[in-house]
Structure formats: structure tokens, C-alpha cells
Design a protein around this motif. Sequence first.
Motif, PDB file in Angstrom:
ATOM      1  N   ILE A  63      49.894  78.332 -38.300  1.00  0.00           N
ATOM      2  CA  ILE A  63      51.114  79.126 -38.400  1.00  0.00           C
ATOM      3  C   ILE A  63      51.313  79.872 -37.095  1.00  0.00           C
ATOM      4  CG2 ILE A  63      52.342  80.893 -39.692  1.00  0.00           C
ATOM      5  CD1 ILE A  63      50.545  80.273 -42.078  1.00  0.00           C
ATOM      6  N   VAL A  64      52.411  79.556 -36.408  1.00  0.00           N
ATOM      7  CA  VAL A  64      52.687  80.131 -35.095  1.00  0.00           C
ATOM      8  C   VAL A  64      53.887  81.072 -35.194  1.00  0.00           C
ATOM      9  CG1 VAL A  64      53.351  79.627 -32.711  1.00  0.00           C
ATOM     10  CG2 VAL A  64      51.774  78.101 -33.919  1.00  0.00           C
ATOM     11  N   ALA A  65      53.728  82.270 -34.666  1.00  0.00           N
ATOM     12  CA  ALA A  65      54.833  83.226 -34.601  1.00  0.00           C
ATOM     13  C   ALA A  65      55.585  83.017 -33.297  1.00  0.00           C
ATOM     14  CB  ALA A  65      54.304  84.653 -34.676  1.00  0.00           C
ATOM     15  N   LEU A  66      56.894  82.824 -33.401  1.00  0.00           N
ATOM     16  CA  LEU A  66      57.761  82.708 -32.228  1.00  0.00           C
ATOM     17  C   LEU A  66      58.471  84.045 -32.051  1.00  0.00           C
ATOM     18  CD1 LEU A  66      59.259  81.162 -29.997  1.00  0.00           C
ATOM     19  CD2 LEU A  66      60.822  80.307 -31.764  1.00  0.00           C
ATOM     20  N   VAL A  67      58.113  84.754 -31.001  1.00  0.00           N
ATOM     21  CA  VAL A  67      58.625  86.102 -30.761  1.00  0.00           C
ATOM     22  C   VAL A  67      59.626  86.045 -29.612  1.00  0.00           C
ATOM     23  CG1 VAL A  67      58.016  88.485 -30.214  1.00  0.00           C
ATOM     24  CG2 VAL A  67      56.430  87.061 -31.542  1.00  0.00           C
ATOM     25  N   ALA A  68      60.816  86.551 -29.855  1.00  0.00           N
ATOM     26  CA  ALA A  68      61.847  86.555 -28.816  1.00  0.00           C
ATOM     27  C   ALA A  68      62.965  87.495 -29.226  1.00  0.00           C
ATOM     28  CB  ALA A  68      62.404  85.148 -28.595  1.00  0.00           C
ATOM     29  N   PRO A  69      63.609  88.148 -28.264  1.00  0.00           N
ATOM     30  CA  PRO A  69      64.762  88.987 -28.599  1.00  0.00           C
ATOM     31  C   PRO A  69      65.962  88.130 -28.959  1.00  0.00           C
ATOM     32  CG  PRO A  69      64.467  88.878 -26.223  1.00  0.00           C
ATOM     33  CD  PRO A  69      63.282  88.188 -26.825  1.00  0.00           C
ATOM     34  N   SER A  70      66.945  88.738 -29.572  1.00  0.00           N
ATOM     35  CA  SER A  70      68.174  88.022 -29.919  1.00  0.00           C
ATOM     36  C   SER A  70      68.800  87.446 -28.656  1.00  0.00           C
ATOM     37  CB  SER A  70      69.168  88.966 -30.602  1.00  0.00           C
ATOM     38  OG  SER A  70      68.659  89.420 -31.836  1.00  0.00           O
ATOM     39  N   GLY A  71      69.277  86.210 -28.753  1.00  0.00           N
ATOM     40  CA  GLY A  71      69.926  85.575 -27.628  1.00  0.00           C
ATOM     41  C   GLY A  71      68.997  84.882 -26.661  1.00  0.00           C
ATOM     42  N   GLU A  95      54.513  93.272 -36.505  1.00  0.00           N
ATOM     43  CA  GLU A  95      53.454  93.388 -37.503  1.00  0.00           C
ATOM     44  C   GLU A  95      53.291  92.088 -38.272  1.00  0.00           C
ATOM     45  OE1 GLU A  95      54.024  96.735 -40.023  1.00  0.00           O
ATOM     46  OE2 GLU A  95      53.881  98.206 -38.398  1.00  0.00           O
ATOM     47  N   LEU A  96      54.406  91.469 -38.642  1.00  0.00           N
ATOM     48  CA  LEU A  96      54.326  90.171 -39.316  1.00  0.00           C
ATOM     49  C   LEU A  96      53.782  89.108 -38.367  1.00  0.00           C
ATOM     50  CD1 LEU A  96      57.650  90.008 -41.384  1.00  0.00           C
ATOM     51  CD2 LEU A  96      55.404  90.830 -42.096  1.00  0.00           C
ATOM     52  N   ALA A  97      54.221  89.135 -37.126  1.00  0.00           N
ATOM     53  CA  ALA A  97      53.751  88.150 -36.146  1.00  0.00           C
ATOM     54  C   ALA A  97      52.241  88.222 -35.983  1.00  0.00           C
ATOM     55  CB  ALA A  97      54.441  88.377 -34.805  1.00  0.00           C
ATOM     56  N   ALA A  98      51.690  89.438 -36.021  1.00  0.00           N
ATOM     57  CA  ALA A  98      50.251  89.611 -35.822  1.00  0.00           C
ATOM     58  C   ALA A  98      49.435  89.011 -36.958  1.00  0.00           C
ATOM     59  CB  ALA A  98      49.932  91.102 -35.672  1.00  0.00           C
ATOM     60  N   ARG A  99      50.056  88.747 -38.095  1.00  0.00           N
ATOM     61  CA  ARG A  99      49.343  88.186 -39.241  1.00  0.00           C
ATOM     62  C   ARG A  99      49.290  86.655 -39.193  1.00  0.00           C
ATOM     63  NH1 ARG A  99      52.495  91.157 -43.980  1.00  0.00           N
ATOM     64  NH2 ARG A  99      51.282  89.706 -45.264  1.00  0.00           N
ATOM     65  N   MET A 100      49.965  86.065 -38.229  1.00  0.00           N
ATOM     66  CA  MET A 100      49.936  84.613 -38.105  1.00  0.00           C
ATOM     67  C   MET A 100      48.772  84.194 -37.211  1.00  0.00           C
ATOM     68  SD  MET A 100      54.037  83.845 -38.007  1.00  0.00           S
ATOM     69  CE  MET A 100      55.134  85.213 -38.443  1.00  0.00           C
ATOM     70  N   ASP A 101      48.567  82.890 -37.087  1.00  0.00           N
ATOM     71  CA  ASP A 101      47.396  82.399 -36.360  1.00  0.00           C
ATOM     72  C   ASP A 101      47.473  82.687 -34.872  1.00  0.00           C
ATOM     73  OD1 ASP A 101      46.268  81.371 -38.713  1.00  0.00           O
ATOM     74  OD2 ASP A 101      47.444  79.540 -38.535  1.00  0.00           O
ATOM     75  N   ARG A 102      48.648  82.579 -34.294  1.00  0.00           N
ATOM     76  CA  ARG A 102      48.845  82.934 -32.895  1.00  0.00           C
ATOM     77  C   ARG A 102      50.324  83.217 -32.654  1.00  0.00           C
ATOM     78  NH1 ARG A 102      50.139  78.105 -29.481  1.00  0.00           N
ATOM     79  NH2 ARG A 102      50.088  76.273 -30.846  1.00  0.00           N
ATOM     80  N   GLN A 103      50.581  83.820 -31.508  1.00  0.00           N
ATOM     81  CA  GLN A 103      51.946  84.194 -31.158  1.00  0.00           C
ATOM     82  C   GLN A 103      52.337  83.557 -29.830  1.00  0.00           C
ATOM     83  OE1 GLN A 103      52.683  88.513 -31.479  1.00  0.00           O
ATOM     84  NE2 GLN A 103      50.697  88.669 -32.485  1.00  0.00           N
ATOM     85  N   VAL A 104      53.576  83.096 -29.762  1.00  0.00           N
ATOM     86  CA  VAL A 104      54.134  82.634 -28.488  1.00  0.00           C
ATOM     87  C   VAL A 104      55.445  83.377 -28.269  1.00  0.00           C
ATOM     88  CG1 VAL A 104      53.048  80.363 -28.539  1.00  0.00           C
ATOM     89  CG2 VAL A 104      55.296  80.666 -29.583  1.00  0.00           C
TER      90      VAL A 104
END
Length: 227
Positions: free
Chosen positions: A38-46, A208-217
Motif C-alpha cells: 500500500i503506497v501513499a501518494l502525497v501531493a498538493p492539489s493541482g 497521518e493517514l499516509a504514515a499508516r501505509m507501507d511507504r510514501q511517495v
Amino acid sequence: MSDPTLDISGLTKAYNHGLPNEVQVLQGASLTVQPGEIVALVAPSGAGKSTLLHIAGLLDTPDQGTVTIRGEDMTNLSDRRRTAVRRATVGFIYQFHHLLPEFTALENIVLPQLANGVPDKDAEARALDLLGRVGVAERATHRPAALSGGEQQRVAFCRALANEPSLLLADEPTGNLDPETSDRVFDALMALVRDKGLAAVIATHNLELAARMDRQVRLTGGALEAA
């Protein structure tokens, strides 16, 4: 190690090609996701995360780069084959549930299975099982308007998993919910994904939700990097 469920490499995507207001959304984005990861995709809007998810899920095509799902290169497939792969392999969840208002929760989960050739009784049994797993089985006969926001989104999760995909793509799936409901709904989503061993890419603003996944990009300047 098994082959990755999703492998995207060197994706570029621009809109309004050649015009003064051309927007370069993706510039060499690459990502590999293994089964059960499970990968968290972190990015601002746009920043282009929706574009990235649409390309990964075969709803859009890149200007350059490749998308490989379960070892099959999607680059030069016919539209018909891409549609077949998407229907059988990919589940989508959006910020807004997009449930069909004239159908019950159960029917919203049964319909995509019927479109995929699943017999009626089997489709209903699977829908009820999924609803039970996210704690809304008692709401099966209610239409979306009679459900709370959190219940609607849990039904949307079930619909996305109805055809047993191997890849789940979610675009801000709890972004329209209050914090308490968001946590509860996210727990239900994570439990389903873990139970099924899916590869998942989940876009979120919630660190906080992203930190609960396996890794973040993080999607920055059109490219992906470890967060």
C-alpha cells in the motif's frame, strides 16, 4: 520477489500541447508497486496526482512512458483490450462516492459484477460479504440518499473491490469526510486491502493517514520521489 502489480516508468503528460498555456503535468514519473503493498501518494492539489492515477488505471494515456500491469505492457494495446484489463484488474475509489442514486447499496455493488459476467446469486453473495466486512451490511437495501457520508464511501469501497481487482487506485478517498469519520472509513479500507493482498496507490493530503501505509511517495515537479 514476484513481478510487480504496477510498474509505471518515465511518464510524461502535458495539456494544451504547443499553446502558450501548455501545462506540463508529469515529467518522468516512475513507480513500482508490489502485490500486497500500500503506497501513499502525497501531493498538493493541482500537482497531477489525479492524472497519474488515471494513466496508471488506463483511463488516460501518457505522452511518453510505459504502464505495465501484472507483467503486461499496456502501451500499444487496443482500446478494447485496455478496457478489458481495467475491468478485470483495476478498482477505483474517488473522493466523492459516485454511487448510482436509484439503486440500493447492494445493487451498486452487484451491477459491476453482472457487467463482468458474474451470475446474479454469486454477485449478491459477494456484495453482502463485502458490506459485512466494512460494517454496513444492515444498510444493504438503502439507497445512497439514506446513507451517511461515511456509509456511502464504504459502499464505494465495496463497489471498487466487487470484481476482485489486483490493483486499487484511490484519489483522496476520505477527503470529503470529517476527521473522525475519515479515520473510521480509512480503517475499513485498509482492512479490506490487507485482507485481499492488493497492490494499492492511495492519494491523500492527510499525512497521518499516509504514515499508516507501507511507504510514501511525493509528486513534485511532475516526478515521483520518496516522501
